[in-house]
Design a protein around this motif. Structure first.
Motif, PDB file in Angstrom:
ATOM      1  N   LEU A 166     -23.830 -43.788  66.325  1.00  0.00           N
ATOM      2  CA  LEU A 166     -25.162 -43.556  66.881  1.00  0.00           C
ATOM      3  C   LEU A 166     -25.974 -44.852  66.855  1.00  0.00           C
ATOM      4  N   PRO A 167     -26.873 -45.036  67.804  1.00  0.00           N
ATOM      5  CA  PRO A 167     -27.625 -46.287  67.903  1.00  0.00           C
ATOM      6  C   PRO A 167     -28.688 -46.485  66.826  1.00  0.00           C
ATOM      7  N   ASP A 168     -28.875 -45.508  65.936  1.00  0.00           N
ATOM      8  CA  ASP A 168     -29.861 -45.676  64.860  1.00  0.00           C
ATOM      9  C   ASP A 168     -29.206 -45.868  63.490  1.00  0.00           C
ATOM     10  N   VAL A 169     -27.903 -46.200  63.478  1.00  0.00           N
ATOM     11  CA  VAL A 169     -27.155 -46.417  62.234  1.00  0.00           C
ATOM     12  C   VAL A 169     -27.034 -47.917  61.980  1.00  0.00           C
ATOM     13  N   VAL A 170     -27.301 -48.338  60.751  1.00  0.00           N
ATOM     14  CA  VAL A 170     -27.195 -49.747  60.369  1.00  0.00           C
ATOM     15  C   VAL A 170     -25.721 -50.094  60.185  1.00  0.00           C
ATOM     16  N   THR A 171     -25.222 -50.973  61.058  1.00  0.00           N
ATOM     17  CA  THR A 171     -23.842 -51.452  61.003  1.00  0.00           C
ATOM     18  C   THR A 171     -23.868 -52.940  60.662  1.00  0.00           C
ATOM     19  N   MET A 172     -22.700 -53.517  60.508  1.00  0.00           N
ATOM     20  CA  MET A 172     -22.638 -54.955  60.232  1.00  0.00           C
ATOM     21  C   MET A 172     -23.270 -55.729  61.381  1.00  0.00           C
ATOM     22  N   TYR A 173     -24.053 -56.713  61.039  1.00  0.00           N
ATOM     23  CA  TYR A 173     -24.793 -57.588  61.949  1.00  0.00           C
ATOM     24  C   TYR A 173     -25.937 -56.875  62.662  1.00  0.00           C
ATOM     25  N   SER A 174     -26.326 -55.718  62.146  1.00  0.00           N
ATOM     26  CA  SER A 174     -27.535 -55.064  62.656  1.00  0.00           C
ATOM     27  C   SER A 174     -28.752 -55.787  62.090  1.00  0.00           C
ATOM     28  N   GLN A 175     -29.796 -55.877  62.904  1.00  0.00           N
ATOM     29  CA  GLN A 175     -31.077 -56.391  62.428  1.00  0.00           C
ATOM     30  C   GLN A 175     -32.002 -55.194  62.257  1.00  0.00           C
ATOM     31  N   VAL A 176     -32.544 -55.062  61.050  1.00  0.00           N
ATOM     32  CA  VAL A 176     -33.387 -53.918  60.732  1.00  0.00           C
ATOM     33  C   VAL A 176     -34.799 -54.367  60.402  1.00  0.00           C
ATOM     34  N   GLU A 177     -35.753 -53.504  60.684  1.00  0.00           N
ATOM     35  CA  GLU A 177     -37.118 -53.710  60.220  1.00  0.00           C
ATOM     36  C   GLU A 177     -37.337 -52.743  59.075  1.00  0.00           C
ATOM     37  N   LEU A 178     -37.800 -53.280  57.958  1.00  0.00           N
ATOM     38  CA  LEU A 178     -38.012 -52.491  56.749  1.00  0.00           C
ATOM     39  C   LEU A 178     -39.476 -52.501  56.368  1.00  0.00           C
ATOM     40  N   ALA A 179     -39.890 -51.444  55.685  1.00  0.00           N
ATOM     41  CA  ALA A 179     -41.230 -51.380  55.098  1.00  0.00           C
ATOM     42  C   ALA A 179     -41.053 -51.164  53.606  1.00  0.00           C
ATOM     43  N   ASP A 180     -41.521 -52.135  52.818  1.00  0.00           N
ATOM     44  CA  ASP A 180     -41.441 -52.034  51.363  1.00  0.00           C
ATOM     45  C   ASP A 180     -42.259 -50.830  50.918  1.00  0.00           C
ATOM     46  N   LEU A 181     -41.665 -49.974  50.094  1.00  0.00           N
ATOM     47  CA  LEU A 181     -42.362 -48.748  49.684  1.00  0.00           C
ATOM     48  C   LEU A 181     -43.519 -49.009  48.728  1.00  0.00           C
ATOM     49  N   THR A 182     -43.480 -50.128  48.021  1.00  0.00           N
ATOM     50  CA  THR A 182     -44.551 -50.436  47.080  1.00  0.00           C
ATOM     51  C   THR A 182     -45.725 -51.125  47.764  1.00  0.00           C
ATOM     52  N   THR A 183     -45.431 -52.147  48.569  1.00  0.00           N
ATOM     53  CA  THR A 183     -46.491 -52.963  49.159  1.00  0.00           C
ATOM     54  C   THR A 183     -46.825 -52.596  50.602  1.00  0.00           C
ATOM     55  N   GLY A 184     -45.893 -51.917  51.273  1.00  0.00           N
ATOM     56  CA  GLY A 184     -46.081 -51.609  52.690  1.00  0.00           C
ATOM     57  C   GLY A 184     -45.731 -52.775  53.597  1.00  0.00           C
ATOM     58  N   LYS A 185     -45.445 -53.937  53.012  1.00  0.00           N
ATOM     59  CA  LYS A 185     -45.098 -55.113  53.803  1.00  0.00           C
ATOM     60  C   LYS A 185     -43.841 -54.848  54.625  1.00  0.00           C
ATOM     61  N   ARG A 186     -43.871 -55.306  55.871  1.00  0.00           N
ATOM     62  CA  ARG A 186     -42.716 -55.151  56.762  1.00  0.00           C
ATOM     63  C   ARG A 186     -41.971 -56.475  56.858  1.00  0.00           C
ATOM     64  N   TYR A 187     -40.668 -56.368  56.926  1.00  0.00           N
ATOM     65  CA  TYR A 187     -39.835 -57.554  57.091  1.00  0.00           C
ATOM     66  C   TYR A 187     -38.561 -57.195  57.822  1.00  0.00           C
ATOM     67  N   ARG A 188     -37.898 -58.229  58.346  1.00  0.00           N
ATOM     68  CA  ARG A 188     -36.672 -58.050  59.124  1.00  0.00           C
ATOM     69  C   ARG A 188     -35.509 -58.694  58.393  1.00  0.00           C
ATOM     70  N   LEU A 189     -34.384 -57.987  58.392  1.00  0.00           N
ATOM     71  CA  LEU A 189     -33.162 -58.502  57.790  1.00  0.00           C
ATOM     72  C   LEU A 189     -31.988 -58.216  58.707  1.00  0.00           C
ATOM     73  N   THR A 190     -30.996 -59.083  58.656  1.00  0.00           N
ATOM     74  CA  THR A 190     -29.731 -58.865  59.344  1.00  0.00           C
ATOM     75  C   THR A 190     -28.653 -58.762  58.285  1.00  0.00           C
ATOM     76  N   ILE A 191     -27.839 -57.710  58.355  1.00  0.00           N
ATOM     77  CA  ILE A 191     -26.765 -57.480  57.392  1.00  0.00           C
ATOM     78  C   ILE A 191     -25.539 -58.247  57.870  1.00  0.00           C
ATOM     79  N   CYS A 192     -24.995 -59.121  57.001  1.00  0.00           N
ATOM     80  CA  CYS A 192     -23.869 -59.964  57.405  1.00  0.00           C
ATOM     81  C   CYS A 192     -22.822 -60.056  56.293  1.00  0.00           C
ATOM     82  N   TYR A 193     -21.712 -60.706  56.601  1.00  0.00           N
ATOM     83  CA  TYR A 193     -20.674 -60.974  55.607  1.00  0.00           C
ATOM     84  C   TYR A 193     -21.110 -62.163  54.759  1.00  0.00           C
TER      85      TYR A 193
END
Length: 140
Positions: free
Chosen positions: A54-81
């Motif tokens: 499905l297109p909403d599943v985090v796979t290898m080399y996906s870039q995700v936008e996250l929201a920190d649950l404590t601060t609410g700060k948003r950031y982007r990460l790419t999952i890699c080897y």
């Protein structure tokens, strides 16, 4: 590394094979970061062919936008080897606590992890900005 997220994860068959080889050291020396947490993720994952993930599943080399649950700060990460990891540039290893906690989650899920120093972190997967399979790349 300790992953505190315990929901069912979806992995592509290709990601699963590659990660299992990395963790178990098939064809190359085992990565020093290999551990029971990643093996548990691999062993408990629901596997799907790359063309059916499905297109909403985090796979290898996906870039995700996250929201920190404590601060609410948003950031982007790419999952890699591990060889491609550049944390300062937003590329996190799948063998890191954060990377492992995200793999196989869906948009809206909460990732939870514990860093080696004992700090716990949690973030909501707000958006999947790039997923290779959704763009027709089934071999990345």
């Amino acid at each position: 590394m300790e992953v505190l997220t315990h929901e069912v994860r979806t992995l592509t068959e290709l990601d699963h094979v590659r990660l299992e080889r990395l963790i178990r050291g098939v064809g190359e020396p085992a990565a020093p970061q290999a551990n029971g947490a990643m093996l548990a993720i691999l062993d408990g994952a629901e596997l799907v062919p790359s063309r059916r993930v499905l297109p909403d599943v985090v796979t290898m080399y996906s870039q995700v936008e996250l929201a920190d649950l404590t601060t609410g700060k948003r950031y982007r990460l790419t999952i890699c080897y591990p060889p491609d990891a550049e944390p300062h540039a937003g590329f996190v290893s799948v063998l890191s606590p954060v990377g492992a906690s995200l793999l196989g989650l869906r948009v809206g899920s909460i990732a939870r992890w514990r860093l080696p120093g004992g700090e716990e972190g949690a973030a909501k997967v707000v958006a999947l900005l790039f997923q290779p399979e959704a763009c027709g790349d089934y071999t990345l």
